[in-house]
Scaffold this motif. Sequence first.
Motif, PDB file in Angstrom:
ATOM      1  N   ALA A 100      -4.193 126.376-133.379  1.00 54.35           N
ATOM      2  CA  ALA A 100      -3.585 124.912-133.712  1.00 54.35           C
ATOM      3  C   ALA A 100      -2.887 124.843-134.928  1.00 54.35           C
ATOM      4  CB  ALA A 100      -4.327 123.667-132.607  1.00 54.35           C
ATOM      5  N   ALA A 146       0.572 122.859-129.937  1.00 58.55           N
ATOM      6  CA  ALA A 146      -1.285 122.600-131.118  1.00 58.55           C
ATOM      7  C   ALA A 146      -1.687 121.412-130.429  1.00 58.55           C
ATOM      8  CB  ALA A 146      -0.328 122.312-131.859  1.00 58.55           C
ATOM      9  N   ALA A 147      -0.781 120.484-129.836  1.00 59.14           N
ATOM     10  CA  ALA A 147      -1.432 119.599-128.742  1.00 59.14           C
ATOM     11  C   ALA A 147      -2.055 120.228-127.769  1.00 59.14           C
ATOM     12  CB  ALA A 147      -0.279 118.441-128.460  1.00 59.14           C
ATOM     13  N   VAL A 148      -1.896 121.333-126.519  1.00 57.13           N
ATOM     14  CA  VAL A 148      -2.096 121.921-126.039  1.00 57.13           C
ATOM     15  C   VAL A 148      -3.484 122.577-125.697  1.00 57.13           C
ATOM     16  CG1 VAL A 148      -1.590 123.162-123.702  1.00 57.13           C
ATOM     17  CG2 VAL A 148      -0.343 121.175-124.389  1.00 57.13           C
ATOM     18  N   VAL A 201       1.181 123.943-136.452  1.00 56.14           N
ATOM     19  CA  VAL A 201       1.843 122.981-136.836  1.00 56.14           C
ATOM     20  C   VAL A 201       2.685 123.613-138.360  1.00 56.14           C
ATOM     21  CG1 VAL A 201       0.507 120.708-138.205  1.00 56.14           C
ATOM     22  CG2 VAL A 201      -0.504 121.529-135.682  1.00 56.14           C
ATOM     23  N   ALA A 254       4.842 122.325-131.345  1.00 55.14           N
ATOM     24  CA  ALA A 254       4.364 120.931-131.887  1.00 55.14           C
ATOM     25  C   ALA A 254       3.095 120.244-130.527  1.00 55.14           C
ATOM     26  CB  ALA A 254       5.146 119.769-131.836  1.00 55.14           C
ATOM     27  N   ALA A 255       3.859 120.932-129.228  1.00 51.91           N
ATOM     28  CA  ALA A 255       3.025 120.534-127.728  1.00 51.91           C
ATOM     29  C   ALA A 255       2.289 121.826-127.670  1.00 51.91           C
ATOM     30  CB  ALA A 255       4.852 121.131-127.148  1.00 51.91           C
ATOM     31  N   ALA A 284      -5.616 121.759-129.001  1.00 52.37           N
ATOM     32  CA  ALA A 284      -6.107 121.469-129.087  1.00 52.37           C
ATOM     33  C   ALA A 284      -7.485 120.376-128.334  1.00 52.37           C
ATOM     34  CB  ALA A 284      -5.567 120.370-130.591  1.00 52.37           C
ATOM     35  N   LEU A 285      -6.396 120.458-126.988  1.00 59.15           N
ATOM     36  CA  LEU A 285      -7.210 119.569-126.381  1.00 59.15           C
ATOM     37  C   LEU A 285      -7.471 120.732-125.292  1.00 59.15           C
ATOM     38  CD1 LEU A 285      -3.869 117.555-124.985  1.00 59.15           C
ATOM     39  CD2 LEU A 285      -6.553 116.544-126.151  1.00 59.15           C
TER      40      LEU A 285
END
Length: 505
Positions: free
Chosen positions: A128, A23-25, A132, A20-21, A27-28
Motif C-alpha cells: 500500500a 492503496a485504500a483498497v 502511495v 491512490a484507490a 489497506a482495507l
Amino acid sequence: MTLTTDSWSFLLVAMLAVPAAGAAVVALVPAAHDRQARIVATAFAAVTFLLTLAVPVVVPDEFGWFSIDGVPGLVPWLNLELPWVPALGLEFHLGVDAISYPLVVLTGLLTLLCCAYTVKTGARALAALLLVLEVGILGTFLALDLILFFIFFEVVLLPMYAVIAGWGGPDRRRAARKFVLYTLAGSVLLLIGVVTVVSQAGTGDLTFLTDASPLSRNVQCLVFALFAVAFAIKAPLWPLHTWLPDAHTEAPTAGSVILAGVLLKMGTYGLIRVGVGVAPDGASWAAPVLAILAVVAILAGSLICLRQRELKRLIAYSSVGHMGFVLLGIATLTVTGIQAALIGNVAHGLITGLLFFLVGTIKDRTGTGSLDQLSGLREHSPRLAGLLGFAAIASLGLPGLAGFWGEAFAVVAAVQRDDPFWVTCGVFAAVGGALTAAYFLRLLRRVTHGPATPAVRSSRSAISAGEWVAWAPLVLLTLAVGVAPALILSGTDLPIVSLLGGGRP
C-alpha cells in the motif's frame, strides 16, 4: 500562452487516482488475506503502468508519438486545468511532455515490479505504501503548477519514512529519521522559493513562468539558490548526500529500488523543470558553482566506492557519482547537456534499480552484504553472477548500454562550451568515469570470482520465475535505451530550448 484542457486529459487524473484507490483498497483488506492484498496492489500498479503507456497513443496528431517539432514553447502533450482554490488563483494543473514522460513510464514500471516483488516476500502495508509513493512521484512529474508540485513533492516523505523504518535493517529507525530530517530541511527551502515566485509573479503556472518569466534577475538568483539546495538534498547531490547510504543500506529491497530508481529523480527533474525553467538567469549565474559541485561529486563518489566493503552502500555511493554527471549536464545549460541529464536520469533508474534488486537478492540469500564474505558467485550461481556483471558494466557506462549516453554527453556538453573552465570540468568528469569502471570491476572481482565462501555455498543458486519477471524488463530496457537513445530524447529539443529561455541549441 493559453492552454486548453484536452479530451484525453482524464488519463492524467487516472494515473494518480488508480494507485491512490489501490492503496485504500489494499489497506482495507483484512490482515488474514495479506498475500491476496499484495496481489491486488500489483494489479492496481499494472493498470497504472498501462495508463502511462497509453499516453503516446492519444496525444494530438500535431505532436506525433514522441515529437513536438514545429510547436513553439513549452506545450504539454496532454493538459488538464481545473479550478482548485479560486480565491488564491490556484489551479489543479497537470500535463505531460517529452521531458517528463520517460520518468512517468519509469515510475509506473518500477512500482509495478516492486509490488510484484512484495507478493513473494513483503507485507500488505508495504504494498500500500508503494502505491502511495507512486501517487506522489507521478504527481511531481505531472504537476504544472508550483504549489501543486510542492504538495506532490512532499507526499513521498512519510511513506518513504515508513518503508525504511518498518521493513528495513537493524539500524532502520536512525536511517529513516536522518532521511526525514534532511528532506524536511529541503522542504523548507523549497517552500520559501515557491512562495517567493508565486508572490512576485502572481501565478504558479509553470507554462507561463517558463514561456515568459516576469521575475527580475535578482529574484531569479535568489529563488534558484533556494531551489538548487532543496533539490540537491532530494537528488541527493554532494555534499548533501550523507542520508542516502544509510537509507539504502537499511531499506528493504523494494524501498531501495523505488528510492534509487525514481525518488531521487524528483530532485534532478525539479532542478530542470522548476529551477532552470522558472529562473534561467539564476541558473546561468549559478552554473559554474553547480559544475564544480558536479565534478567533485563524480570524483568523491568514485573514490568512496573504491573503499566500500558493503554491497548496498557501494551501490548507494555510486548514485552520488551518477547524479554528478546529471548535474554537470544541467549546469552546462545547453540542449545537449540537458538531454544528457534526461537520459542519465532514466538510465540510472533502470540500471541502479536492477542493481538493487540483485544485491538485495544476494544479501537475502547469503545473509550478508559484506564483500569480505562474498566470493565465488560465478561458480555457485552463474546466472545471478552474469546478471550482476551486466548491471555493473551498464552502470560504468559501456557503449551500447543505457549508462553510456548520459555520462558521455555530459562530458561532451561541457567540452562544447569551448571555455577553459568547462573543458577542465569535462576532463575531470571523464577521469571520474574511469574511476567508476575501477570500482565496479573491483566489485565483480570480489563477488563473482575466487572460491565460494560459506555464505555463498549455503545460498540458493537458482533464480526463481518471479525474479526473472522482475529483472527481465530492466535488462531489456537497458539494452533498448543503449541502442536507441531516441526512445528517451526524441522531441525534447524545443521544450528544452523553452526551459533555457531560448538559449543555445
